[in-house]
Design a protein around this motif. Structure first.
Motif, PDB file in Angstrom:
ATOM      1  N   CYS A   1       2.581  22.443  -5.256  1.00 16.30           N
ATOM      2  CA  CYS A   1       1.726  21.700  -4.360  1.00 16.30           C
ATOM      3  C   CYS A   1       2.394  21.848  -2.957  1.00 16.30           C
ATOM      4  O   CYS A   1       3.461  22.270  -2.888  1.00 16.30           O
ATOM      5  CB  CYS A   1       1.850  20.187  -4.898  1.00 16.30           C
ATOM      6  N   THR A   2       1.450  21.510  -1.963  1.00 15.56           N
ATOM      7  CA  THR A   2       2.072  21.607  -0.666  1.00 15.56           C
ATOM      8  C   THR A   2       2.873  20.209  -0.409  1.00 15.56           C
ATOM      9  O   THR A   2       2.814  19.329  -1.300  1.00 15.56           O
ATOM     10  CB  THR A   2       0.891  21.538   0.222  1.00 15.56           C
ATOM     11  N   ASP A   3       3.495  20.243   0.679  1.00 22.87           N
ATOM     12  CA  ASP A   3       4.493  18.979   0.989  1.00 22.87           C
ATOM     13  C   ASP A   3       3.518  17.969   1.332  1.00 22.87           C
ATOM     14  O   ASP A   3       4.095  16.919   1.477  1.00 22.87           O
ATOM     15  CB  ASP A   3       5.521  19.431   1.958  1.00 22.87           C
ATOM     16  N   THR A   4       2.339  18.202   1.764  1.00 24.37           N
ATOM     17  CA  THR A   4       1.776  17.020   2.714  1.00 24.37           C
ATOM     18  C   THR A   4       0.816  16.453   1.696  1.00 24.37           C
ATOM     19  O   THR A   4       0.394  17.037   0.617  1.00 24.37           O
ATOM     20  CB  THR A   4       0.762  17.851   3.657  1.00 24.37           C
ATOM     21  N   GLY A   5       0.366  15.086   1.834  1.00 29.26           N
ATOM     22  CA  GLY A   5      -0.399  14.504   0.914  1.00 29.26           C
ATOM     23  C   GLY A   5      -1.990  14.824   1.378  1.00 29.26           C
ATOM     24  O   GLY A   5      -2.035  15.741   2.267  1.00 29.26           O
ATOM     25  N   LEU A   6      -2.662  14.139   0.578  1.00 30.95           N
ATOM     26  CA  LEU A   6      -4.133  14.356   0.781  1.00 30.95           C
ATOM     27  C   LEU A   6      -4.775  13.031   0.802  1.00 30.95           C
ATOM     28  O   LEU A   6      -4.672  12.187   0.121  1.00 30.95           O
ATOM     29  CB  LEU A   6      -4.747  15.229  -0.126  1.00 30.95           C
TER      30      LEU A   6
ATOM     31  N   GLN B   1       0.916  -1.044  -0.031  1.00 32.17           N
ATOM     32  CA  GLN B   1       0.103  -0.107   0.119  1.00 32.17           C
ATOM     33  C   GLN B   1       0.871   1.207   0.022  1.00 32.17           C
ATOM     34  O   GLN B   1       0.125   2.460  -0.065  1.00 32.17           O
ATOM     35  CB  GLN B   1      -0.966   0.041   1.163  1.00 32.17           C
ATOM     36  N   ASP B   2       2.052   1.059   0.101  1.00 36.03           N
ATOM     37  CA  ASP B   2       3.067   2.065  -0.056  1.00 36.03           C
ATOM     38  C   ASP B   2       3.527   2.769  -1.286  1.00 36.03           C
ATOM     39  O   ASP B   2       4.238   3.663  -1.374  1.00 36.03           O
ATOM     40  CB  ASP B   2       4.417   2.112   0.813  1.00 36.03           C
ATOM     41  N   SER B   3       2.984   1.990  -2.181  1.00 35.94           N
ATOM     42  CA  SER B   3       3.136   2.544  -3.645  1.00 35.94           C
ATOM     43  C   SER B   3       2.312   3.398  -4.206  1.00 35.94           C
ATOM     44  O   SER B   3       1.155   3.453  -3.898  1.00 35.94           O
ATOM     45  CB  SER B   3       3.338   1.298  -4.317  1.00 35.94           C
ATOM     46  N   PHE B   4       2.765   4.075  -4.913  1.00 31.93           N
ATOM     47  CA  PHE B   4       1.767   5.150  -5.479  1.00 31.93           C
ATOM     48  C   PHE B   4       1.964   4.958  -7.154  1.00 31.93           C
ATOM     49  O   PHE B   4       2.981   4.626  -7.916  1.00 31.93           O
ATOM     50  CB  PHE B   4       2.355   6.736  -5.238  1.00 31.93           C
ATOM     51  N   VAL B   5       0.912   5.246  -7.819  1.00 28.18           N
ATOM     52  CA  VAL B   5       0.512   5.151  -9.277  1.00 28.18           C
ATOM     53  C   VAL B   5       0.305   6.516  -9.815  1.00 28.18           C
ATOM     54  O   VAL B   5      -0.581   7.510  -9.220  1.00 28.18           O
ATOM     55  CB  VAL B   5      -0.555   4.515  -9.597  1.00 28.18           C
TER      56      VAL B   5
ATOM     57  N   CYS C   1     -17.432   2.622  -3.941  1.00 29.72           N
ATOM     58  CA  CYS C   1     -17.948   3.824  -3.343  1.00 29.72           C
ATOM     59  C   CYS C   1     -17.532   3.629  -1.745  1.00 29.72           C
ATOM     60  O   CYS C   1     -17.543   2.842  -1.146  1.00 29.72           O
ATOM     61  CB  CYS C   1     -19.372   3.858  -3.267  1.00 29.72           C
ATOM     62  N   GLY C   2     -16.810   4.731  -1.282  1.00 29.13           N
ATOM     63  CA  GLY C   2     -16.491   5.005   0.038  1.00 29.13           C
ATOM     64  C   GLY C   2     -14.883   4.627   0.439  1.00 29.13           C
ATOM     65  O   GLY C   2     -14.277   5.026   1.353  1.00 29.13           O
ATOM     66  N   ALA C   3     -14.253   4.448  -0.680  1.00 26.25           N
ATOM     67  CA  ALA C   3     -13.033   3.983  -0.685  1.00 26.25           C
ATOM     68  C   ALA C   3     -12.025   5.199  -0.281  1.00 26.25           C
ATOM     69  O   ALA C   3     -12.350   6.468  -0.894  1.00 26.25           O
ATOM     70  CB  ALA C   3     -12.366   3.255  -1.945  1.00 26.25           C
ATOM     71  N   CYS C   4     -11.156   4.970   0.421  1.00 27.69           N
ATOM     72  CA  CYS C   4     -10.180   6.083   0.708  1.00 27.69           C
ATOM     73  C   CYS C   4      -8.988   5.967  -0.170  1.00 27.69           C
ATOM     74  O   CYS C   4      -8.264   4.934  -0.576  1.00 27.69           O
ATOM     75  CB  CYS C   4      -9.648   5.900   2.107  1.00 27.69           C
ATOM     76  N   TYR C   5      -8.521   7.266  -0.713  1.00 29.22           N
ATOM     77  CA  TYR C   5      -7.172   7.318  -1.535  1.00 29.22           C
ATOM     78  C   TYR C   5      -6.105   8.298  -0.712  1.00 29.22           C
ATOM     79  O   TYR C   5      -6.885   9.316  -0.444  1.00 29.22           O
ATOM     80  CB  TYR C   5      -7.455   7.471  -2.871  1.00 29.22           C
ATOM     81  N   GLN C   6      -5.024   7.999  -0.877  1.00 28.49           N
ATOM     82  CA  GLN C   6      -3.965   8.914  -0.359  1.00 28.49           C
ATOM     83  C   GLN C   6      -3.381   9.522  -1.792  1.00 28.49           C
ATOM     84  O   GLN C   6      -3.012   8.630  -2.719  1.00 28.49           O
ATOM     85  CB  GLN C   6      -2.956   8.501   0.497  1.00 28.49           C
ATOM     86  N   ILE C   7      -3.517  10.834  -1.801  1.00 33.69           N
ATOM     87  CA  ILE C   7      -2.970  11.588  -3.083  1.00 33.69           C
ATOM     88  C   ILE C   7      -1.661  12.234  -2.463  1.00 33.69           C
ATOM     89  O   ILE C   7      -1.623  12.942  -1.706  1.00 33.69           O
ATOM     90  CB  ILE C   7      -3.979  12.342  -3.473  1.00 33.69           C
ATOM     91  N   ARG C   8      -0.804  12.305  -3.315  1.00 31.52           N
ATOM     92  CA  ARG C   8       0.569  13.090  -3.361  1.00 31.52           C
ATOM     93  C   ARG C   8       0.760  13.674  -4.768  1.00 31.52           C
ATOM     94  O   ARG C   8       0.734  13.394  -5.613  1.00 31.52           O
ATOM     95  CB  ARG C   8       1.728  12.237  -2.970  1.00 31.52           C
ATOM     96  N   CYS C   9       0.937  14.909  -4.692  1.00 32.80           N
ATOM     97  CA  CYS C   9       1.466  16.018  -5.699  1.00 32.80           C
ATOM     98  C   CYS C   9       2.704  15.999  -5.907  1.00 32.80           C
ATOM     99  O   CYS C   9       3.422  16.223  -4.873  1.00 32.80           O
ATOM    100  CB  CYS C   9       0.467  17.051  -5.727  1.00 32.80           C
ATOM    101  N   THR C  10       3.157  16.030  -7.233  1.00 28.73           N
ATOM    102  CA  THR C  10       4.703  16.260  -7.435  1.00 28.73           C
ATOM    103  C   THR C  10       4.978  17.573  -8.009  1.00 28.73           C
ATOM    104  O   THR C  10       6.112  17.679  -8.455  1.00 28.73           O
ATOM    105  CB  THR C  10       5.104  15.133  -8.234  1.00 28.73           C
ATOM    106  N   LYS C  11       4.112  18.371  -8.526  1.00 21.52           N
ATOM    107  CA  LYS C  11       4.252  19.705  -9.070  1.00 21.52           C
ATOM    108  C   LYS C  11       4.805  20.726  -8.093  1.00 21.52           C
ATOM    109  O   LYS C  11       4.511  20.651  -7.045  1.00 21.52           O
ATOM    110  CB  LYS C  11       2.947  20.049  -9.586  1.00 21.52           C
ATOM    111  N   PRO C  12       5.225  21.644  -8.538  1.00 22.94           N
ATOM    112  CA  PRO C  12       6.103  22.789  -7.777  1.00 22.94           C
ATOM    113  C   PRO C  12       5.092  23.490  -7.004  1.00 22.94           C
ATOM    114  O   PRO C  12       5.354  23.849  -5.827  1.00 22.94           O
ATOM    115  CB  PRO C  12       6.753  23.618  -8.520  1.00 22.94           C
TER     116      PRO C  12
END
Length: 130
Positions: free
Chosen positions: A92-97, A28-32, A79-90
């Motif tokens: 973006c904030t340092d924290t994920g979502l 689950q630590d991998s991101f797509v 429906c109801g699934a949770c996703y962790q989002i991380r942005c790599t653009k300049p």
């Protein structure tokens, strides 16, 4: 004899589950790579007409950090699934979502369509009154 065989099978299944659990959790630590956008809303929350049928609850669940998805929708089974989002653009904030899927939506090659509240948490140039 049949009862003993079922008990042995159950014990084997539990043992295998315990051994495989760390492998499953680690994956689950991998991101797509993906793309995201947001939709307009005067109060920054989600829409009560989401395809998942959550109604008014779908607008404010998880404090309004909600998203519509396209190919991840899978006929509503997620429906109801949770996703962790991380942005790599300049910009973006340092924290994920973390977001909860409450709707179906398609954008221009995007997988996630955020509520303004969710998007504002990720993008430093987004509407900050959300």
């Amino acid at each position: 004899m049949g009862l003993r065989l079922n008990c042995q099978n159950s014990c084997l299944l539990i043992l295998c589950s315990l051994l495989l659990l760390p492998v499953i959790c680690r994956s689950q630590d991998s991101f797509v790579p993906s793309r995201a956008t947001f939709y307009g809303s005067p109060d920054c929350y989600g829409t009560p007409r989401g395809a998942c049928g959550f109604g008014e609850y779908g607008r404010t669940v998880y404090d309004g950090y909600v998203t519509g998805v396209s190919r991840l929708y899978r006929d509503g089974s997620d429906c109801g699934a949770c996703y962790q989002i991380r942005c790599t653009k300049p910009q973006c904030t340092d924290t994920g979502l973390n977001v909860v899927m409450t709707d179906y939506g398609e954008g221009d090659r995007t997988d996630f369509i955020f509520s303004p509240r969710a998007y504002a948490r990720m993008d430093v140039f987004a509407r900050q009154d959300c």
